[in-house]
Design an enzyme around this catalytic site. Structure first.
Site, PDB file in Angstrom:
ATOM      1  N   LYS A  56       0.839  -1.211   0.000  1.00 42.29           N
ATOM      2  CA  LYS A  56       0.000   0.000   0.000  1.00 42.29           C
ATOM      3  C   LYS A  56       0.872   1.257   0.000  1.00 42.29           C
ATOM      4  O   LYS A  56       0.639   2.174  -0.779  1.00 42.29           O
ATOM      5  CB  LYS A  56      -0.919  -0.039   1.227  1.00 42.29           C
ATOM      6  N   SER A  57       1.877   1.286   0.855  1.00 46.42           N
ATOM      7  CA  SER A  57       2.724   2.479   0.935  1.00 46.42           C
ATOM      8  C   SER A  57       3.408   2.751  -0.401  1.00 46.42           C
ATOM      9  O   SER A  57       3.472   3.889  -0.872  1.00 46.42           O
ATOM     10  CB  SER A  57       3.806   2.280   2.001  1.00 46.42           C
ATOM     11  N   ARG A  71      -8.315  12.238  12.499  1.00 46.01           N
ATOM     12  CA  ARG A  71      -6.878  12.028  12.697  1.00 46.01           C
ATOM     13  C   ARG A  71      -6.099  13.334  12.603  1.00 46.01           C
ATOM     14  O   ARG A  71      -6.466  14.225  11.841  1.00 46.01           O
ATOM     15  CB  ARG A  71      -6.363  10.993  11.676  1.00 46.01           C
ATOM     16  N   ARG A  95      -7.339  -3.022   9.918  1.00 45.44           N
ATOM     17  CA  ARG A  95      -6.396  -3.965  10.546  1.00 45.44           C
ATOM     18  C   ARG A  95      -6.960  -4.568  11.832  1.00 45.44           C
ATOM     19  O   ARG A  95      -6.632  -5.692  12.197  1.00 45.44           O
ATOM     20  CB  ARG A  95      -5.048  -3.281  10.792  1.00 45.44           C
ATOM     21  N   LYS A 128      -4.136   6.010  14.824  1.00 45.15           N
ATOM     22  CA  LYS A 128      -4.211   5.331  13.521  1.00 45.15           C
ATOM     23  C   LYS A 128      -5.676   5.341  13.069  1.00 45.15           C
ATOM     24  O   LYS A 128      -6.450   6.176  13.518  1.00 45.15           O
ATOM     25  CB  LYS A 128      -3.644   3.910  13.643  1.00 45.15           C
ATOM     26  N   ARG A 163      -5.995   2.269  18.171  1.00 47.25           N
ATOM     27  CA  ARG A 163      -5.705   0.826  18.084  1.00 47.25           C
ATOM     28  C   ARG A 163      -5.307   0.224  19.420  1.00 47.25           C
ATOM     29  O   ARG A 163      -5.552  -0.963  19.662  1.00 47.25           O
ATOM     30  CB  ARG A 163      -4.596   0.559  17.066  1.00 47.25           C
ATOM     31  N   SER A 215       7.575   9.428  11.742  1.00 48.90           N
ATOM     32  CA  SER A 215       6.480   9.232  10.792  1.00 48.90           C
ATOM     33  C   SER A 215       6.966   9.350   9.357  1.00 48.90           C
ATOM     34  O   SER A 215       7.421  10.411   8.915  1.00 48.90           O
ATOM     35  CB  SER A 215       5.372  10.263  11.046  1.00 48.90           C
ATOM     36  N   ASP A 254       2.135  -0.879  11.875  1.00 49.03           N
ATOM     37  CA  ASP A 254       0.782  -1.347  11.524  1.00 49.03           C
ATOM     38  C   ASP A 254       0.530  -2.791  11.946  1.00 49.03           C
ATOM     39  O   ASP A 254      -0.567  -3.315  11.724  1.00 49.03           O
ATOM     40  CB  ASP A 254       0.574  -1.215  10.008  1.00 49.03           C
TER      41      ASP A 254
HETATM   42  C1  S3P Z   1       2.685   4.817   6.233  1.00 50.34           C
HETATM   43  C2  S3P Z   1       3.335   5.132   7.378  1.00 50.34           C
HETATM   44  C3  S3P Z   1       2.837   4.778   8.714  1.00 50.34           C
HETATM   45  C4  S3P Z   1       1.789   3.684   8.649  1.00 50.34           C
HETATM   46  C5  S3P Z   1       0.792   3.920   7.560  1.00 50.34           C
HETATM   47  C6  S3P Z   1       1.482   3.978   6.218  1.00 50.34           C
HETATM   48  C7  S3P Z   1       3.237   5.299   4.951  1.00 50.34           C
HETATM   49  O1  S3P Z   1       2.269   5.937   9.282  1.00 50.34           O
HETATM   50  O2  S3P Z   1       1.135   3.561   9.876  1.00 50.34           O
HETATM   51  O3  S3P Z   1      -0.172   2.880   7.531  1.00 50.34           O
HETATM   52  O4  S3P Z   1       2.865   4.777   3.893  1.00 50.34           O
HETATM   53  O5  S3P Z   1       4.063   6.215   5.006  1.00 50.34           O
HETATM   54  P1  S3P Z   1       3.199   7.008  10.030  1.00 50.34           P
HETATM   55  O6  S3P Z   1       4.271   7.361   9.111  1.00 50.34           O
HETATM   56  O7  S3P Z   1       2.341   8.181  10.309  1.00 50.34           O
HETATM   57  O8  S3P Z   1       3.668   6.305  11.255  1.00 50.34           O
END
Ligand code: S3P
Length: 448
Positions: free
Chosen positions: A27-28, A128, A402, A352, A356, A173, A325
């Site tokens: 996904k990222s 959020r 999740r 999140k 969570r 983050s 996650d």
């Molecule tokens: C992500 C970073 C994480 C993760 C999110 C996806 C990303 O968040 O929890 O599901 O794709 O950069 P944070 O960077 O805010 O911790």
């Protein structure tokens, strides 16, 4: 495909999960590949793109900003890039659904464009915090108006050009780091992000692949990551590896159910994402890792999980960014282990897709497993290898994919079925979850 719009879902205790599945696209990386392809000159081809709601929101948002994207719905996608500052102002509000990554990264993109955009999302996303992204983007010259609680909807006007800044991340983050770099693409000079705990570096890897100059210097235990602004990004062919965060569910399902052996193919093994696998191995999991190739400059492996006797571990706070996650599914594994698993440094879990930390503790207790929260530490008292969790819980997902998948997984290993109130949320990240689990032999029923 199973109709996940019809909720709730119920997982019934199951033995002998067996089979081979392929991990859905990361996904990222999918969000980032689409965004960088859009900001490049020329036509990019993306293969293995995650087909899920969160990513569809990024595609739609980019289309609203004038990018032509054709996605076949099976992971193949063509993006006609418009260049680093080539987006056009959207004529309507952009709705990013449940996707925090889409919201925060796209705020960075708009901050580097001479345009205005309004972003909103679903109830979970609107609650959020966005201030963590707003603060650096304002320093770069963007003007941002958030809703009174500091979240979406936001109205953002880009700076032209944005100022190159040096920014020390106050929280680990990757979303904030990425937003800064995406804005920094159109800044005349060097944008530096300093991080003390390493967060996922997919943005840096892909920026380099698309032709940007990025350097990393280590000093006093911190990383200084620097992007040289105003690069010419060039279209690329990108293959997205499978998502370790999604693969985690079928793999843990195999570990905690009797007589199981599950293979998940094509999982991205970037070491900044593999904290869960490290934990599971420390717990004694029979988890075999077979490296197969690399994709997007990242290692890819097939993983095999077999039924295991798990023992409790202590998970240090410093590991959290490498598995941020995965705590819901680690908690499901810990519930079945011998002893008390202690997970520290979980404050980020409160913001999140749901809180969570609370959702895990409540859900476990609904399933007859003791879980204690002390500040940002969660302790799960495993029922032990001679026992199984009572199960029987009704889980409130609070819009969190999740949480839904973690408790359906736990439901396979308990005495009584576990019900989640809303299976539709799973489409955020892993629409094929129920189909994949069913293929492996899991009993997950749609109760509507
Ligand atoms: C992500 C970073 C994480 C993760 C999110 C996806 C990303 O968040 O929890 O599901 O794709 O950069 P944070 O960077 O805010 O911790």
């Amino acid at each position: 495909m199973t109709n996940l719009a019809a909720s709730p879902l119920q997982a019934t205790p199951t033995n002998a999960l067996q089979g081979v599945i392929r991990a859905p696209g990361d996904k990222s990386i999918s969000h980032r590949a689409l965004i960088l392809a859009a900001l490049s000159a020329g036509r990019s081809h993306i293969k293995g793109l995650l087909t899920a709601d969160d990513v569809t929101h990024t595609i739609d948002a980019l289309c609203q900003c004038g990018v032509a994207i054709t996605a076949d719905g099976k992971g193949d996608c063509v993006v006609e890039g418009v260049g680093v500052v080539g987006l056009s102002e959207p004529s309507d509000v952009i709705n990013l659904g449940n996707s925090g990554t889409a919201a925060r990264l796209l705020m960075g993109v708009v901050a580097g464009h001479p345009m205005e955009a309004i972003f909103t999302g679903d109830e979970s996303l609107r609650s959020r915090p966005m201030d963590r992204v707003v603060a650096p983007l304002v320093q770069m010259g963007a003007s941002v108006k958030t809703a009174r609680h500091g979240g979406l909807p936001v109205l953002i006007s880009g700076a032209m050009p944005p100022l190159p800044i040096t920014y020390r991340l106050p929280v680990p983050s990757a979303q904030v780091k990425s937003a800064i770099f995406l804005a920094g693409l159109s800044a005349p000079g060097k944008t530096t992000v300093i991080e003390s705990l390493p967060t996922r570096d997919h943005t840096e890897n892909l920026l380099q692949a698309f032709g940007a100059e990025i350097t990393v210097e280590k000093s006093d235990g911190e990383s200084h990551i620097t992007l040289v602004g105003q690069p010419e990004l060039k279209a690329q062919d990108v293959i997205v590896p499978g998502d370790p965060s999604s693969a985690a569910f079928p793999l843990v399902a195999a570990l905690i159910t009797p007589d199981s052996k599950v293979v998940v193919r094509g999982i991205g093994m970037n070491e900044r994402r593999t904290g869960l696998f490290q934990c599971l191995r420390e717990m004694g999991a029979d988890l075999e890792i077979d490296p197969v190739r690399s994709a997007c400059g990242e290692p890819v492996a097939d993983l095999t999980a077999r039924t295991s006797t798990l023992k409790a571990i202590e998970v240090p706070a410093g590991r959290a960014p490498r598995m941020i996650d995965e705590y819901p599914i680690l908690a499901a594994a810990a519930a079945c282990a011998d002893g008390a698993t202690v997970m520290r440094g979980l404050s980020e879990l409160r913001i999140k897709e749901s809180d969570r930390l609370t959702a895990i503790a409540r859900g476990l207790s609904n399933c007859g497993v003791q879980a204690l929260m002390h500040g940002d530490t969660l302790t799960v008292i495993g029922v032990g290898s001679d026992n199984v969790p009572k199960g029987g819980g009704d889980i409130v997902t609070q819009g969190d994919h999740r949480i839904a998948m973690a408790f359906l997984t736990l439901g396979l290993a308990g005495k009584k079925p576990v019900t989640v109130d809303d299976g539709s949320v799973i489409t955020s990240s892993y629409p094929g979850f129920v189909d994949d689990m069913t293929l492996l032999g899991a009993a997950i029923a749609d109760l509507t």
